[in-house]
Scaffold this motif. Sequence first.
Motif, PDB file in Angstrom:
ATOM      1  N   THR A   1      48.430  42.481  55.916  1.00 12.63           N
ATOM      2  CA  THR A   1      49.312  43.366  55.153  1.00 12.63           C
ATOM      3  C   THR A   1      50.095  44.168  56.185  1.00 12.63           C
ATOM      4  N   LEU A   2      51.306  43.743  56.467  1.00  9.41           N
ATOM      5  CA  LEU A   2      52.014  44.172  57.671  1.00  9.41           C
ATOM      6  C   LEU A   2      53.107  45.195  57.383  1.00  9.41           C
ATOM      7  N   PHE A   3      53.067  46.296  58.155  1.00 10.61           N
ATOM      8  CA  PHE A   3      54.106  47.321  58.158  1.00 10.61           C
ATOM      9  C   PHE A   3      54.680  47.416  59.576  1.00 10.61           C
ATOM     10  N   VAL A   4      55.975  47.654  59.663  1.00 10.84           N
ATOM     11  CA  VAL A   4      56.647  47.809  60.964  1.00 10.84           C
ATOM     12  C   VAL A   4      57.551  49.028  60.892  1.00 10.84           C
ATOM     13  N   VAL A   5      57.555  49.819  61.967  1.00 13.00           N
ATOM     14  CA  VAL A   5      58.420  50.996  62.070  1.00 13.00           C
ATOM     15  C   VAL A   5      59.746  50.587  62.700  1.00 13.00           C
ATOM     16  N   SER A   6      60.852  51.025  62.089  1.00 12.53           N
ATOM     17  CA  SER A   6      62.192  50.842  62.652  1.00 12.53           C
ATOM     18  C   SER A   6      62.726  52.227  63.019  1.00 12.53           C
TER      19      SER A   6
ATOM     20  N   PHE B   1      63.485  46.861  66.961  1.00 11.75           N
ATOM     21  CA  PHE B   1      62.207  46.221  66.624  1.00 11.75           C
ATOM     22  C   PHE B   1      62.322  44.722  66.397  1.00 11.75           C
ATOM     23  N   TYR B   2      63.528  44.200  66.168  1.00 11.37           N
ATOM     24  CA  TYR B   2      63.626  42.785  65.794  1.00 11.37           C
ATOM     25  C   TYR B   2      63.384  41.836  66.970  1.00 11.37           C
ATOM     26  N   ILE B   3      63.004  42.347  68.125  1.00 13.61           N
ATOM     27  CA  ILE B   3      62.501  41.462  69.177  1.00 13.61           C
ATOM     28  C   ILE B   3      61.276  40.700  68.670  1.00 13.61           C
ATOM     29  N   LEU B   4      60.574  41.276  67.693  1.00 13.00           N
ATOM     30  CA  LEU B   4      59.405  40.625  67.108  1.00 13.00           C
ATOM     31  C   LEU B   4      59.771  39.733  65.933  1.00 13.00           C
ATOM     32  N   ASP B   5      61.081  39.565  65.680  1.00  8.54           N
ATOM     33  CA  ASP B   5      61.534  38.732  64.558  1.00  8.54           C
ATOM     34  C   ASP B   5      62.901  38.135  64.877  1.00  8.54           C
ATOM     35  N   LEU B   6      63.018  37.514  66.043  1.00  6.50           N
ATOM     36  CA  LEU B   6      64.310  36.950  66.439  1.00  6.50           C
ATOM     37  C   LEU B   6      64.687  35.772  65.546  1.00  6.50           C
ATOM     38  N   LYS B   7      63.838  34.779  65.521  1.00  8.55           N
ATOM     39  CA  LYS B   7      64.059  33.587  64.704  1.00  8.55           C
ATOM     40  C   LYS B   7      62.759  33.252  63.983  1.00  8.55           C
ATOM     41  N   PRO B   8      62.822  32.520  62.869  1.00  9.88           N
ATOM     42  CA  PRO B   8      61.582  32.190  62.157  1.00  9.88           C
ATOM     43  C   PRO B   8      60.539  31.505  63.033  1.00  9.88           C
ATOM     44  N   GLN B   9      60.973  30.645  63.959  1.00  8.79           N
ATOM     45  CA  GLN B   9      60.009  29.883  64.755  1.00  8.79           C
ATOM     46  C   GLN B   9      59.348  30.689  65.864  1.00  8.79           C
ATOM     47  N   ASN B  10      59.904  31.855  66.236  1.00 10.19           N
ATOM     48  CA  ASN B  10      59.237  32.665  67.261  1.00 10.19           C
ATOM     49  C   ASN B  10      58.990  34.094  66.789  1.00 10.19           C
ATOM     50  N   SER B  11      58.902  34.296  65.473  1.00 15.80           N
ATOM     51  CA  SER B  11      58.727  35.615  64.889  1.00 15.80           C
ATOM     52  C   SER B  11      57.250  35.985  64.814  1.00 15.80           C
ATOM     53  N   LEU B  12      56.850  37.005  65.574  1.00 18.06           N
ATOM     54  CA  LEU B  12      55.486  37.509  65.477  1.00 18.06           C
ATOM     55  C   LEU B  12      55.244  38.129  64.105  1.00 18.06           C
ATOM     56  N   ILE B  13      56.270  38.734  63.551  1.00 15.10           N
ATOM     57  CA  ILE B  13      56.148  39.334  62.219  1.00 15.10           C
ATOM     58  C   ILE B  13      55.810  38.282  61.173  1.00 15.10           C
ATOM     59  N   ARG B  14      56.547  37.191  61.153  1.00 13.40           N
ATOM     60  CA  ARG B  14      56.261  36.123  60.188  1.00 13.40           C
ATOM     61  C   ARG B  14      54.867  35.526  60.426  1.00 13.40           C
TER      62      ARG B  14
ATOM     63  N   LEU C   1      42.500  45.924  55.120  1.00 13.20           N
ATOM     64  CA  LEU C   1      43.044  46.972  55.974  1.00 13.20           C
ATOM     65  C   LEU C   1      44.470  46.608  56.408  1.00 13.20           C
ATOM     66  N   PRO C   2      45.396  47.516  56.189  1.00 10.05           N
ATOM     67  CA  PRO C   2      46.775  47.228  56.607  1.00 10.05           C
ATOM     68  C   PRO C   2      46.926  47.297  58.129  1.00 10.05           C
ATOM     69  N   LEU C   3      47.995  46.685  58.591  1.00  9.20           N
ATOM     70  CA  LEU C   3      48.327  46.660  60.022  1.00  9.20           C
ATOM     71  C   LEU C   3      49.733  47.224  60.201  1.00  9.20           C
ATOM     72  N   VAL C   4      49.908  48.160  61.156  1.00  8.91           N
ATOM     73  CA  VAL C   4      51.224  48.735  61.433  1.00  8.91           C
ATOM     74  C   VAL C   4      51.583  48.501  62.899  1.00  8.91           C
ATOM     75  N   ILE C   5      52.821  48.074  63.122  1.00 14.09           N
ATOM     76  CA  ILE C   5      53.339  47.871  64.478  1.00 14.09           C
ATOM     77  C   ILE C   5      54.339  48.978  64.805  1.00 14.09           C
ATOM     78  N   PHE C   6      54.115  49.639  65.933  1.00 13.54           N
ATOM     79  CA  PHE C   6      55.050  50.632  66.460  1.00 13.54           C
ATOM     80  C   PHE C   6      55.801  49.987  67.633  1.00 13.54           C
ATOM     81  N   PRO C   7      57.045  49.574  67.422  1.00 16.28           N
ATOM     82  CA  PRO C   7      57.814  48.961  68.517  1.00 16.28           C
ATOM     83  C   PRO C   7      58.420  50.057  69.406  1.00 16.28           C
ATOM     84  N   PRO C   8      58.867  49.716  70.607  1.00 18.50           N
ATOM     85  CA  PRO C   8      59.497  50.717  71.479  1.00 18.50           C
ATOM     86  C   PRO C   8      60.834  51.170  70.900  1.00 18.50           C
ATOM     87  N   TRP C   9      61.153  52.434  71.053  1.00 20.58           N
ATOM     88  CA  TRP C   9      62.458  52.930  70.582  1.00 20.58           C
ATOM     89  C   TRP C   9      63.516  52.862  71.675  1.00 20.58           C
TER      90      TRP C   9
END
Length: 734
Positions: free
Chosen positions: A425-430, A404-417, A392-400
Amino acid sequence: MARQPEVTDKNVARSRARSATTAKGRPGEAAAETGSAAPGPKAAETPAPKAAVKPATRAKAAPKVAAKPAAKTRRAPAKAASATGAAKPPTAAKPRTKAAAPEPDQPQVAAPEPSKAASPKPAETPKPAETPAAKAAPPADAPAPSEAAQLPLARKMAENIERIEALGHRLVTALADRQPSNPGVEAPGPDLYVTATNAFLKTLAEQPGKMMGTQVSFWGETLANYVRAQKALAKGTLLAPEDDAPADKRFAHPLWQSHPFFNLIKTQYLTNARALRKASDSLDLPDAVSRRRIDWLTAQIVDMMAPTNFLATNPDALERAVETEGESLVKGLENLVRDVEQHGGEMIVSLADRRAFTVGDNIGTAPGTVVHRAPLFELIQYAPTTPQAHTLPLVIFPPWINKFYILDLKPQNSLIRWLVEQGQTLFVVSWKNPDASFAETGMEDYVTAYIEAMDKILELTGQSRLNTVGYCIAGTTLSLTLALLKQRGDRRVNSATLLTTLTDFSDQGEFTSFLQNDFVDGIDAEIRRHGLLPARLMSRTMSFLRANDLVWGPAIRSYMMGETPPAFDLLFWNGDATNLPGRMAMQYLRGLCQNNDFAGEGFDLLGHRLHVSDVTVPLCAVACESDHIAPWKDCWRGVSQMGSTDRTFILSQSGHVAGIVNPPTRKKYGHYLSEAGFDGGHQAWREGARFAEGSWWPEWGRWLAERSGPLREARDPGEGLDPAPGRYVHERAG
């Protein structure tokens, strides 16, 4: 100052003998000080030595020497007076060829090394080249070293003046670009001031003794502060008495405690602040909303009037200005001009160095592909890092409201990574950063975009169900979408995760002041004028919720200290704000925040009346303990009204962002879990909770894995339309 004694030949001999002894003991110093004196009026004269005293002392002593004849026929040369820093006396006689003798009781004067030059007889006075001191002296036509040493400073001062003049012109030009202000968004409306005035007059009429007692107490404390400072100054000490003020990082400089002046300024400010708060607390106000608004306004005044906000009473800024010879103030003006130019005439301080980061280069760099683009959003699938991934895929809807890159600032604190590493199987809305052409885009358009993104994900993966995540306002909209799908009988969503999400706005918390009609009407007028809610207005509102940390502190460091804003990724993201479509903003403010329709009578959308109880999917909600934007108890209250029978609530330590962006490698903030359920209120839930060290991510990851289906070969997103992070994320608010 005592009258100087007359100069006699006997005194001259005694003085020169003492000066010669000093010069002999310190030849280098004598030569240096002799060389720093102004040259005599004629080449035959021995240059008058520079007095080794403070300028103020020389200025008082020298005129008396110059004005009083050394003998009946001998007067002190005018040049000798100018060498001491004193003005030329109008009665000074034309200098003779003989060098004037220094005054015997004048403060120590460095003299040339003993030689025939010390003889008062004209015939025995040698040429300056025949004495060691004269050889060390500069040519008669050369500027004095003390003057030469000041030339670089003079040039620097001239350069700074030119820079200030140019910056002043730029600042005036930038301020001229500022749009006419809208009073409705600048300050509370007159109703608040009328309410405060009536409450004050009522308290004065009903409790005059209490009001007078409060005033007398304030006067007494103020006088005590003054007397304490006077005693410290009278003793001539820099050690002011200890005070019992609470620790405040604004007053970390030692001078706030040790120097009587700065200690008085700080102590009186704290006294004033207590008096203002006490006066505010004593007002008999008609309701809780008025109380919160008065408290908010009082806090804004107290923060604004802090002595650290003013150059003349900020020892850190004054020391920096002295150390840098004013360069820090010039750089501060440069920073101010830059900020005003960047924000269309608005004075909004930059929190981070915008040159330090480039999205997609050194921030927001997780590999992925834009697999779909619509007018309102881009859909990104992130590249798998494991051979297998959950079905089952997973989709993240970040606030507009932000990118959205608050969830991917740096590799060591990236929720996306991290999620990709867990086999998701990750999808993110920009989201699109809207301009005025999106003025009529409403909440219904965002809900439709949610469904469109889900449709595309299910199409690409060949699945019939998926898991969803909504962060902040995107979580609120996800809840609306889930309620709509419930009423339509659409079961595509397998589970939902809500991060710092409000769905019940019955308690407006720290936003109470901004959610009353005076402010909301002002925002409505701003939207009618621009077609959208400008990013700078939203940023300013959010910043003044934490004014010392996000307004005054950064302004002091940037404008008074002349510091370059820090290269801090989180603050960079915070400053990368977005505009909000006008229609959507007013639906959110009026229907959800002010009227609380979703948790009340129902929110009308796309032909349905939606209620929070319509959310029935398996649910995990994460709130943050010190979140001032979405307080955890309010998040909890909304979840408690949802119709889901499978509900998990996690309380993370820290705030709105740091509590969410909290990777397991940090082990900085822990979290709370409770089996108390949702029937006894948020406090009962908290009392029954157990504390767990470290990040909440692994706990949520286990919850999510149980609802993500079996593993299969990971899906490669291919080349798609563009590489992540896509195009929309680079659009800046105008």
